[in-house]
Design an enzyme around this catalytic site. Structure first.
Site, PDB file in Angstrom:
ATOM      1  CG  ASP A  11      18.153  21.289 -15.774  1.00  0.00           C
ATOM      2  OD1 ASP A  11      19.215  21.350 -16.434  1.00  0.00           O
ATOM      3  OD2 ASP A  11      17.814  22.142 -14.940  1.00  0.00           O
ATOM      4  CG  ASN A 104      11.475   2.623 -16.632  1.00  0.00           C
ATOM      5  OD1 ASN A 104      11.431   3.831 -16.547  1.00  0.00           O
ATOM      6  ND2 ASN A 104      10.426   1.870 -16.867  1.00  0.00           N
ATOM      7  CE1 TYR A 228      15.195  22.199  -5.450  1.00  0.00           C
ATOM      8  CE2 TYR A 228      17.366  23.158  -5.793  1.00  0.00           C
ATOM      9  CZ  TYR A 228      16.028  23.071  -6.115  1.00  0.00           C
ATOM     10  OH  TYR A 228      15.515  23.849  -7.117  1.00  0.00           O
ATOM     11  CE  LYS A 231      10.256  22.569  -6.197  1.00  0.00           C
ATOM     12  NZ  LYS A 231      10.447  21.938  -4.886  1.00  0.00           N
ATOM     13  CG  ASP A 232       9.676  17.380  -9.150  1.00  0.00           C
ATOM     14  OD1 ASP A 232      10.783  16.985  -8.734  1.00  0.00           O
ATOM     15  OD2 ASP A 232       8.704  17.597  -8.401  1.00  0.00           O
ATOM     16  CG  ASP A 233      11.698  22.053 -13.965  1.00  0.00           C
ATOM     17  OD1 ASP A 233      11.074  22.690 -13.098  1.00  0.00           O
ATOM     18  OD2 ASP A 233      12.913  22.217 -14.164  1.00  0.00           O
TER      19      ASP A 233
HETATM   20  C1  F6R Z   1      15.155  26.340  -9.570  1.00  0.00           C
HETATM   21  C2  F6R Z   1      16.509  26.451 -10.077  1.00  0.00           C
HETATM   22  C3  F6R Z   1      17.325  27.632  -9.695  1.00  0.00           C
HETATM   23  C4  F6R Z   1      18.529  27.242  -8.842  1.00  0.00           C
HETATM   24  C5  F6R Z   1      19.364  28.465  -8.412  1.00  0.00           C
HETATM   25  C6  F6R Z   1      20.645  28.053  -7.688  1.00  0.00           C
HETATM   26  O1  F6R Z   1      14.573  25.142  -9.964  1.00  0.00           O
HETATM   27  O2  F6R Z   1      16.980  25.616 -10.786  1.00  0.00           O
HETATM   28  O3  F6R Z   1      16.553  28.628  -9.055  1.00  0.00           O
HETATM   29  O4  F6R Z   1      18.091  26.553  -7.689  1.00  0.00           O
HETATM   30  O5  F6R Z   1      19.738  29.215  -9.540  1.00  0.00           O
HETATM   31  O6  F6R Z   1      21.315  27.192  -8.532  1.00  0.00           O
HETATM   32  P1  F6R Z   1      22.739  26.517  -8.204  1.00  0.00           P
HETATM   33  O7  F6R Z   1      22.599  25.840  -6.875  1.00  0.00           O
HETATM   34  O8  F6R Z   1      22.933  25.564  -9.348  1.00  0.00           O
HETATM   35  O9  F6R Z   1      23.743  27.635  -8.181  1.00  0.00           O
HETATM   36 MG    MG Z   2      18.179  23.833 -14.102  1.00  0.00          MG
HETATM   37 MG    MG Z   3      14.320  23.292 -15.276  1.00  0.00          MG
END
Ligand code: F6R
Ligand code: MG
Ligand code: MG
Length: 364
Positions: A11, A104, A228, A231-233
């Protein structure tokens, strides 16, 4: 012919918010991988996206963890990040945790699933890609595909699957691995893989021939970064037909949506909904979590495809069920079990809030 199949994803900027991928990033990915193919590094490639994750599906001759292939993917993510920054996309470069490439991409943020396979006369493979969920999300479907006769009738009636499958399971917190021979070790294995936040199925092998059957990405972004970052996706490669489950048996677990961790702020439980690529745009409460499946026939390393495997009305009921499950969970708002249990919230922003409130507590 021995072929390496590498799926590397990251991402590196969402459009809009965290829900989709800007076409300019996909175009840059395609251009870069086309050059790598022209140079002889890759045999073939396919670039796609699942939600806000950019996915490189690649074939080559150089084995897993190959420095040149990983560096090419890393450099491409960097170039895509530069475009994401120019467009001010959200979270540009989010998954690239380090400044310099260290040989890597593993441990640097991107997710990786790879395997070396001896291409059979016909070699069907399915690549699963998920958004808004964590590694470990494949535990239940991989168990269903390779252990459960209620899912895979081939385990019962096909002579070349009757011996079962061997599983490599990782303890992602302690960095240990353990092997299980199924069906005889199934109950032992379930003790561990039933806890997907800690134990992840990494690889599955046929016990008929020893050949690799499946490989998944097990990178945990929160453990890598210590905080945080998203997510790993995860992604997962599964071979099908012959000594492996049929394509329909490989897809069947997703007709019964299961609950995974992820969704809004990576802090919730939600159903994993199987969708076509064009439907992998998680907008409702940043979700619910999605899974797409790209099917290919390999031909001397060429990726003949993709077929968008969940673009089938036979998965409409699964999608409806997932949406109903999503409604039921959403009703809980900030309460468990929709919100993750406290130990899983450790890597979110919540501990900072708890720290702030610590002084308000009085001894009783
Ligand atoms: C879940 C995800 C979203 C963000 C949320 C807050 O994996 O990516 O739910 O956690 O939109 O995002 P920020 O902290 O970037 O504003
Ligand atoms: Mg994202
Ligand atoms: Mg994602």
């Amino acid at each position: 012919m021995k072929v390496t199949l590498s799926v590397i994803k990251a991402d590196i900027g969402g459009w809009v918010g965290h829900c989709s991928m800007h076409p300019d990033l996909i175009a840059e990915g395609q251009e870069s991988l086309a050059k790598a193919k022209k140079s002889g590094l890759l045999i073939d490639y396919h670039v796609t996206r699942c939600g806000d994750d950019l996915q490189f599906i690649m074939t080559h001759k150089y084995g897993v963890d190959n420095k040149r292939v990983h560096k090419m993917a890393w450099d491409t993510f960097l170039r895509c990040t530069a475009i994401a920054k120019k467009l001010k996309l959200h979270g540009a470069g989010q998954d690239l945790l380090t400044d310099a490439f260290s040989g890597n991409v593993k441990g640097q943020g991107p997710g990786v699933a790879e395997m070396v396979l001896e291409e059979r006369e016909a070699e069907p493979v399915v690549i699963f890609m998920a958004d808004k969920t964590a590694s470990g999300a494949w535990n239940l479907p991989l168990y269903s595909i390779f252990c459960d006769p209620f899912n895979t009738i081939g385990l019962v009636i096909s002579t070349n699957m009757h011996k079962g499958f061997k599983f490599e399971v990782l303890d992602v917190k302690e960095s240990k691995k353990v092997m299980f021979n199924c069906p005889e070790d199934m109950y032992d294995m379930l003790v561990f893989i039933g806890a997907p936040s800690r134990y992840s199925v990494k690889t599955v092998y046929s016990r008929e021939t020893g050949e690799i059957a499946a490989s998944s990405s097990t990178q945990k972004l929160s453990l890598l970064a210590g905080r945080y970052v998203g997510k790993d996706d995860p992604v997962c490669i599964v071979r099908a037909q012959g000594i492996f489950p049929a394509v329909g048996e490989v897809l069947e677990p997703f007709a019964r949506p299961h609950i995974v961790e992820g969704w809004m702020r990576g802090s919730h439980h939600g159903p994993l909904m199987p969708v076509a690529v064009h439907q992998s745009t998680p907008t409702r409460f940043d979700g619910p979590p999605r899974v797409i499946a790209a099917g290919f026939q390999l031909a001397h390393g060429k990726l003949v495809g993709p077929v968008d495997m969940f673009d089938d009305l036979a998965f409409n009921n699964a999608r409806q069920q997932a949406l109903d499950m999503a409604d039921m969970l959403r009703r809980h708002g900030p309460f468990e079990p929709h919100r993750l249990p406290l130990d899983e919230m450790e890597y979110t922003t919540m501990p900072q809030i708890m720290k702030k409130l610590k002084s308000k507590f009085e001894k009783i």
